[in-house]
Design an enzyme around this catalytic site. Structure first.
Site, PDB file in Angstrom:
ATOM      1  N   HIS A   1       8.149   5.913  10.357  1.00 50.51           N
ATOM      2  CA  HIS A   1       7.324   5.783   9.155  1.00 50.51           C
ATOM      3  C   HIS A   1       6.402   7.009   9.173  1.00 50.51           C
ATOM      4  O   HIS A   1       5.208   6.916   9.456  1.00 50.51           O
ATOM      5  CB  HIS A   1       6.523   4.481   9.226  1.00 50.51           C
ATOM      6  CG  HIS A   1       5.850   4.072   7.963  1.00 50.51           C
ATOM      7  ND1 HIS A   1       5.764   4.895   6.854  1.00 50.51           N
ATOM      8  CD2 HIS A   1       5.210   2.927   7.618  1.00 50.51           C
ATOM      9  CE1 HIS A   1       5.110   4.247   5.900  1.00 50.51           C
ATOM     10  NE2 HIS A   1       4.761   3.060   6.330  1.00 50.51           N
TER      11      HIS A   1
ATOM     12  N   ARG B   1       0.802  -1.219   0.000  1.00 49.84           N
ATOM     13  CA  ARG B   1       0.000   0.000   0.000  1.00 49.84           C
ATOM     14  C   ARG B   1       0.834   1.267   0.000  1.00 49.84           C
ATOM     15  O   ARG B   1       0.458   2.244  -0.638  1.00 49.84           O
ATOM     16  CB  ARG B   1      -1.040  -0.020   1.118  1.00 49.84           C
ATOM     17  CG  ARG B   1      -0.521  -0.017   2.500  1.00 49.84           C
ATOM     18  CD  ARG B   1      -1.475  -0.706   3.425  1.00 49.84           C
ATOM     19  NE  ARG B   1      -1.225  -2.134   3.359  1.00 49.84           N
ATOM     20  CZ  ARG B   1      -2.136  -3.054   3.552  1.00 49.84           C
ATOM     21  NH1 ARG B   1      -3.352  -2.742   3.814  1.00 49.84           N
ATOM     22  NH2 ARG B   1      -1.797  -4.319   3.503  1.00 49.84           N
ATOM     23  N   THR B   2       1.955   1.274   0.714  1.00 55.44           N
ATOM     24  CA  THR B   2       2.715   2.528   0.796  1.00 55.44           C
ATOM     25  C   THR B   2       3.250   2.917  -0.585  1.00 55.44           C
ATOM     26  O   THR B   2       3.137   4.061  -1.017  1.00 55.44           O
ATOM     27  CB  THR B   2       3.862   2.399   1.814  1.00 55.44           C
ATOM     28  OG1 THR B   2       3.306   2.012   3.073  1.00 55.44           O
ATOM     29  CG2 THR B   2       4.599   3.707   1.976  1.00 55.44           C
TER      30      THR B   2
ATOM     31  N   LYS C   1      23.683  -7.328  -6.370  1.00 54.81           N
ATOM     32  CA  LYS C   1      25.063  -7.683  -6.726  1.00 54.81           C
ATOM     33  C   LYS C   1      26.061  -6.998  -5.799  1.00 54.81           C
ATOM     34  O   LYS C   1      27.246  -6.946  -6.088  1.00 54.81           O
ATOM     35  CB  LYS C   1      25.350  -7.279  -8.171  1.00 54.81           C
ATOM     36  CG  LYS C   1      24.439  -7.953  -9.178  1.00 54.81           C
ATOM     37  CD  LYS C   1      24.750  -7.468 -10.582  1.00 54.81           C
ATOM     38  CE  LYS C   1      23.727  -7.995 -11.572  1.00 54.81           C
ATOM     39  NZ  LYS C   1      23.831  -7.318 -12.872  1.00 54.81           N
TER      40      LYS C   1
ATOM     41  N   ARG D   1      12.255   3.472   1.129  1.00 56.97           N
ATOM     42  CA  ARG D   1      12.007   2.537   2.236  1.00 56.97           C
ATOM     43  C   ARG D   1      13.231   1.638   2.329  1.00 56.97           C
ATOM     44  O   ARG D   1      13.681   1.089   1.318  1.00 56.97           O
ATOM     45  CB  ARG D   1      10.752   1.712   1.985  1.00 56.97           C
ATOM     46  CG  ARG D   1      10.623   0.545   2.947  1.00 56.97           C
ATOM     47  CD  ARG D   1       9.298  -0.132   2.865  1.00 56.97           C
ATOM     48  NE  ARG D   1       8.259   0.678   3.473  1.00 56.97           N
ATOM     49  CZ  ARG D   1       7.044   0.228   3.766  1.00 56.97           C
ATOM     50  NH1 ARG D   1       6.721  -1.018   3.504  1.00 56.97           N
ATOM     51  NH2 ARG D   1       6.144   1.013   4.325  1.00 56.97           N
TER      52      ARG D   1
END
Ligand code: NCD
Length: 322
Positions: free
Chosen positions: A147, A68-69, A96, A119
């Protein structure tokens, strides 16, 4: 050098959104007021739009899973007319061994973003890249620490549903220790004058709270009395040491939100959850799906509105040093 004579829009004076603590009262008020304006318009007409950010580029950099974010930031940006680029971390060079700084520098050279939404599982990643980029950086969740846009959309949701935040009693229940949502909400809701409680077994309580005045309760029976808002949280098993919680059915028995437990809260108490939900673990189906008592989908809708507000306030004005 353009626009140095302009006043910061609506009292908002930030270059980034890294955490709630960095925001001044006027910044919070500006986000909630503009978010409220957009939330009203989303309710009326799903197709509305604006072109206030036309020509601006938003880069979504999600180093952790999100449903959702990430979708919410993307839709918010598009509704304001911005272009959005999503970096798919699963197939990127991060796998990598590329450093965060190199990944971000590469993406900056390609996209030349006006804002990066990040995030990351490491605390401080958003602040770190803000120090290396010449664009706005928005924290979409870092580690278990912050958050901020979730807390802002939650505050917007409480304000709209309960007519205000000051004086309301909010219980945040469940895995407080591992939750960035709980942390940002404790800081923001306390600051806005709510009485904030947390309800959790000892193993899921943090060593200390990030805000003064938060009261802890060990049982739902003690903590829910008189609450206007009951905010449930998922068990963050990915951040837990093994063995902290003995079993999910046992957890539900003691801490799951059922109709009977909700009846212990204030009359008309409303239920919130940032998602993702684990039904039958922290919340019963009939509570989660109750159209009268559950604000869960309203939170998702308000998330778009709150993020539109954040993007507009950060980007629809000249940066301090531009
Ligand atoms: C939360 C998160 O990622 O911090 N979800 C969200 O953003 N809506 C909570 C969670 O993962 O449980």
């Amino acid at each position: 050098m353009m626009g140095l004579h302009l006043k910061p829009k609506d009292g908002f004076a930030q270059d980034h959104l890294i955490g709630i603590d960095h925001l001044r009262d006027a910044d919070i008020e500006a986000i909630l007021n503009l978010g409220d304006h957009y939330a009203n318009r989303i309710g009326d007409d799903h197709g509305f739009g604006s072109d206030i950010l036309r020509g601006r580029r938003i880069l979504n950099l999600f180093f952790e899973n999100s449903t959702r974010t990430r979708a919410s930031f993307e839709i918010a940006a598009k509704r304001l007319g911005a272009d959005v680029v999503n970096l798919d971390i699963g197939t990127s060079s991060v796998k990598k061994g590329e450093t965060l700084r190199d990944t971000v520098a590469t993406m900056e050279a390609i996209v030349r973003p006006d804002a990066v939404v990040i995030r990351h599982s490491e605390y401080g990643a958003p602040a770190f890249i803000a120090g290396h980029l010449d664009c706005a950086v928005i924290n979409a969740g870092d580690s278990w620490r912050e958050h901020p846009t979730q807390a802002l959309l939650d505050a917007l949701t409480i304000r709209r549903a309960k007519g205000g935040i000051a004086g309301r009693t909010v219980a945040i229940c469940g895995d407080i220790a591992h939750s960035r949502v709980a942390r940002s909400n404790m800081i923001l809701l306390t600051r806005l004058g709510a009485h904030v409680r947390v309800i959790a077994p000892d193993a899921l309580l943090p060593q200390e709270f990030p805000a003064d005045g938060v009261r802890a309760f060990a049982t739902m029976e003690d903590g829910l009395a008189g609450c206007d808002i009951v905010m449930m949280l998922r068990l963050q098993k990915e951040r837990m040491q093994a063995g902290l919680i003995t079993g999910e059915s046992d957890y539900f028995k003691h801490y799951g939100l059922t109709r009977e437990r909700l009846a212990l809260a204030a009359p008309g108490a409303l239920v919130m959850h940032p998602g993702p939900l684990n039904r039958g673990v922290e919340i019963a189906d009939d509570v989660a799906d109750d159209p009268e008592r559950s604000l869960i989908l309203t939170q998702v809708r308000n998330g778009v509105a709150a993020r539109m507000a954040v993007l507009e306030l950060l980007l629809a004005r000249p940066r301090k040093n531009s």
